[in-house]
Structure formats: C-alpha cells, structure tokens
Design a protein around this motif. Structure first.
Motif, PDB file in Angstrom:
ATOM      1  N   HIS A 144      40.401  32.679  40.254  1.00 27.48           N
ATOM      2  CA  HIS A 144      41.287  33.507  41.075  1.00 27.48           C
ATOM      3  C   HIS A 144      40.899  34.971  40.877  1.00 27.48           C
ATOM      4  O   HIS A 144      40.102  35.299  39.971  1.00 27.48           O
ATOM      5  CB  HIS A 144      42.750  33.266  40.697  1.00 27.48           C
ATOM      6  N   GLY A 183      42.129  37.396  39.443  1.00 22.54           N
ATOM      7  CA  GLY A 183      42.396  37.966  38.130  1.00 22.54           C
ATOM      8  C   GLY A 183      41.297  37.766  37.106  1.00 22.54           C
ATOM      9  O   GLY A 183      41.313  38.408  36.050  1.00 22.54           O
ATOM     10  N   VAL A 184      40.333  36.881  37.392  1.00 22.15           N
ATOM     11  CA  VAL A 184      39.256  36.641  36.419  1.00 22.15           C
ATOM     12  C   VAL A 184      37.896  37.122  36.921  1.00 22.15           C
ATOM     13  O   VAL A 184      36.893  36.943  36.240  1.00 22.15           O
ATOM     14  CB  VAL A 184      39.162  35.141  36.047  1.00 22.15           C
ATOM     15  N   ASP A 225      36.611  40.117  37.208  1.00 22.33           N
ATOM     16  CA  ASP A 225      35.972  41.110  36.338  1.00 22.33           C
ATOM     17  C   ASP A 225      35.391  40.457  35.089  1.00 22.33           C
ATOM     18  O   ASP A 225      34.304  40.815  34.623  1.00 22.33           O
ATOM     19  CB  ASP A 225      36.967  42.212  35.963  1.00 22.33           C
ATOM     20  N   LYS A 226      36.093  39.460  34.554  1.00 20.33           N
ATOM     21  CA  LYS A 226      35.592  38.747  33.380  1.00 20.33           C
ATOM     22  C   LYS A 226      34.344  37.932  33.727  1.00 20.33           C
ATOM     23  O   LYS A 226      33.392  37.864  32.945  1.00 20.33           O
ATOM     24  CB  LYS A 226      36.675  37.825  32.826  1.00 20.33           C
TER      25      LYS A 226
END
Length: 375
Positions: free
Chosen positions: A356, A358-359, A361-362
């Motif tokens: 999604h 939210g991940v 950048d990781k």
C-alpha cells in the motif's frame, strides 16, 4: 546390507576434491540421525549415478561421473556434479536430479536445496531473458524510477466489463502496469479472448488520456499448447506482455512458452504461485533463490521475489539475496555459491503482496529504482 551401503555411500564423499569450472555445484542443508558422511553420500549417490544397493553393472566410466561431496560444515554440504550428467537446455532433467528422489530418502530427516551454481556451458544452452530490466524499461521509456503495477481485485468474480472498468481507472490514476491475478485465466464470467479484446481498447484510451505508456499482463497459464495459442492472441491484439504461473505449469511448459514468447516479441512476467509449498519450510524443500536463478536461466523477464513488507512471508535477507542474484553479473558472497552469469540479462524484481502507499518509501530504500511495485 546396511554396512555395505554405508561404504558405498561414503565413496561419493571426497573432501579433497576441487570442483572444476564445468561442474554444477549444489549447496544442501540437511539433518540426519545417520553418520553424516553416509547421509550426504546418499544424497550425492541418489542424485547422480548411485542407488540403494551394490551394482555389478557399474563401469569405470560410470564411476568417473559420480557426484562428489567435497565440503561438509555442520549441517551444510556442497556437492559437485560433472556436467556430463545433464542434458543441456533441459531444466526438468536438472531438477529431476538435484531436486528429485533425494527429498524422500530415509538417510535424511530434512533436506533443503539452498543454492545451485551453474557453469557457462549449461547457462548458455538456454535462451535467457529477451528483455530483462533494460528491455522492459525501453517498453515504457521510463528510466529513473520504479515501475508501478496494480492487480485487479477481487481477483476472481468480476465480469469482463467490470474488470476492464477497474483497469482503465487504475491506468488513468497513474499505474504503469496492470495484471491478471494468478488464478484468473479463462473463466466463463471473464473469458480470456474477451478480456484481451476489451482491455486493449481500454489501454489505448488510457494512453490517449494520460499520454503515458500502459501495459497489461495477460495470464496465459493453461495446458502448454493452449498457452501458445493465448500468447499469439495477445500479440495479434497488440499486447507486449504475457504472464505465467511458472511453478504450476512446470519448467517444461515454461521453456516452450518462453521460446514462443520470444519469437512473438512478448515480455514474460513470472508469477511464483505455489512457491511456498517448496520454499517456506526453512529445513526442507527448495529455496526461492534457486527457483529465481533457474527462472533467469530459462528466460523470464521479471519475477516476484517477495516484498519484506506486506502480507506474504519473506525476510529482508532472503529477498536481497534473490534480488542480487537476478540483477547482477557476478555473485561472490559469503554463504552463497559463486555464480557468474556470462552476459545473461538482468531480471526485473517484482515486489508484491499486500502493499500500500504507506510502504512505498520503505520499498524504495530496500530495492532502489529497479523494482516493479505491484500493489
């Protein structure tokens, strides 16, 4: 009988042997209640020229072709196989040897094929990827960022029209790639032929609206001859890509499909459905690293490797090992077998499974720009 077999199995252990450049080398992790040399010798014997009993038919030439256990460190063994034991260009035969009967032998309680190192002659007997990372980027003319993919959900159940509507909305929203999921093929509610026809129309419209290149990965997974027919249908409709579940169709069908796909100038997306049945048990089975390496040899252009984040089990270490192996020309790292790729094109890693925004950048921190983020 047991005493004689111990002696025979130990004849396949030669800790002074130095593998030649033409050998195929395997790294196995094992557990056993037997003597260690008996157990690992049994692995080498069963996967090469030996069997469970003495042979009166074995010749000096056959003895020379035995596999040799040349290194044992605790529960890790390295075994070298003469290239003569293998048919060039035949991946199923390789697996029948190094990943065949040995997993069921009584001499070992657990056994895992962790890595395999292949020599130049063997690698060059396969086509390898036609596109690879650079070829895929050329399709999109996108060079400085990850490619963004999406999967239509629900994966099954939508009519063709509803499926295509979602695809068009996702393309217009900025996605580069949309794909079928692993179990969507040619169901009555969403047939392959109709999906290809309507998706290609929606793709052209999305490209007109956005001014960007869009691609759809059609899942051709089926009986081998049917896969070839579906690949041609995609090409005739103007498609650039096919997708296939490489483990459920098997390496034989995969080789046949890749040969046809390359003739048709289609890139091949490899889905790894069913892999966890082989890879998830860290004590028994086959590592995903091995599967990914063999897929690169055979010629897929991109493959699911895990994501570290998301819904699917995968460790950072495991994912990074796979990514390095499919992207680099040479691997020379501790705990892995040395591998040179002799000019074989890089394979695009695909991160997917419960991802999604939210991940993202990781994921970028882990993979860098050369990754397809498949949300």
């Amino acid at each position: 009988m047991c005493g004689r077999m111990k002696k025979i199995y130990k004849e396949f252990v030669d800790l002074s042997y130095q593998p030649s450049e033409s050998d195929i080398v395997c790294l196995f992790k094992f557990s056993t209640k037997k003597e260690i040399e008996e157990a690992v010798g049994a692995i080498a014997a069963e996967s090469s020229t030996g069997t469970w009993t003495e042979l009166t038919t074995e010749t000096k030439e056959a003895i020379k072709k035995r596999a040799k256990v040349f290194e044992i460190k605790k529960n890790i063994a390295k075994i070298a196989y003469p290239i003569e034991l293998f048919e060039l260009g035949n991946m199923p035969q390789l697996l029948s040897s190094i990943a065949g009967n040995i997993f069921g032998m009584k001499e070992v309680e657990t056994l895992r094929l962790e890595d395999v190192s292949l020599p130049k002659e063997y690698i060059k007997s396969f086509k390898g990827p036609k596109f690879g990372i650079n070829g895929v980027r050329k399709i999109f003319d996108v060079w400085d960022r990850p490619l963004l993919g999406a999967i239509i959900k629900p994966k099954l159940g939508l009519t063709t029209e509803a499926h295509v509507k979602v695809a068009k909305e996702e393309w217009i929203g900025g996605v580069d790639i949309i794909k079928d999921d692993e179990n969507l093929t040619n169901q009555r509610f969403n047939t392959f032929k109709k999906r290809v026809e309507l998706i290609m129309k929606a793709k052209k419209e999305a490209e007109r609206i956005t001014g960007e290149k869009k691609v759809y990965l059609f899942n051709v997974t089926a009986e081998a001859n049917e896969m070839l027919r579906r690949a041609k249908l995609v090409r005739d409709a103007g498609g650039e890509y096919i997708m296939v579940d490489i483990l459920t169709v098997g390496f034989s069908a995969l080789q046949t499909l890749i040969e046809e796909a390359q003739r048709l100038n289609l890139a091949v997306h490899a889905h790894r459905a069913m892999h966890a049945a082989l890879t998830r048990n860290k004590k028994h089975g086959i590592s995903m690293l091995v599967i990914a390496k063999l897929a690169r040899v055979v010629g897929v252009d991109q493959i699911h490797v895990g994501a570290v984040f998301g819904k699917m089990e995968s460790s950072y270490k495991e994912v990074m090992q796979i990514v390095k192996e499919i992207k680099n020309e040479e691997i020379n790292e501790k705990n892995l077998l040395y591998q040179k790729w002799f000019g074989t094109k890089q394979v695009f890693p695909v991160a997917s499974g419960g991802l999604h925004p939210g991940v993202v950048d990781k994921l970028y921190e882990v993979f860098g720009k050369d990754v397809i983020i498949q949300a």
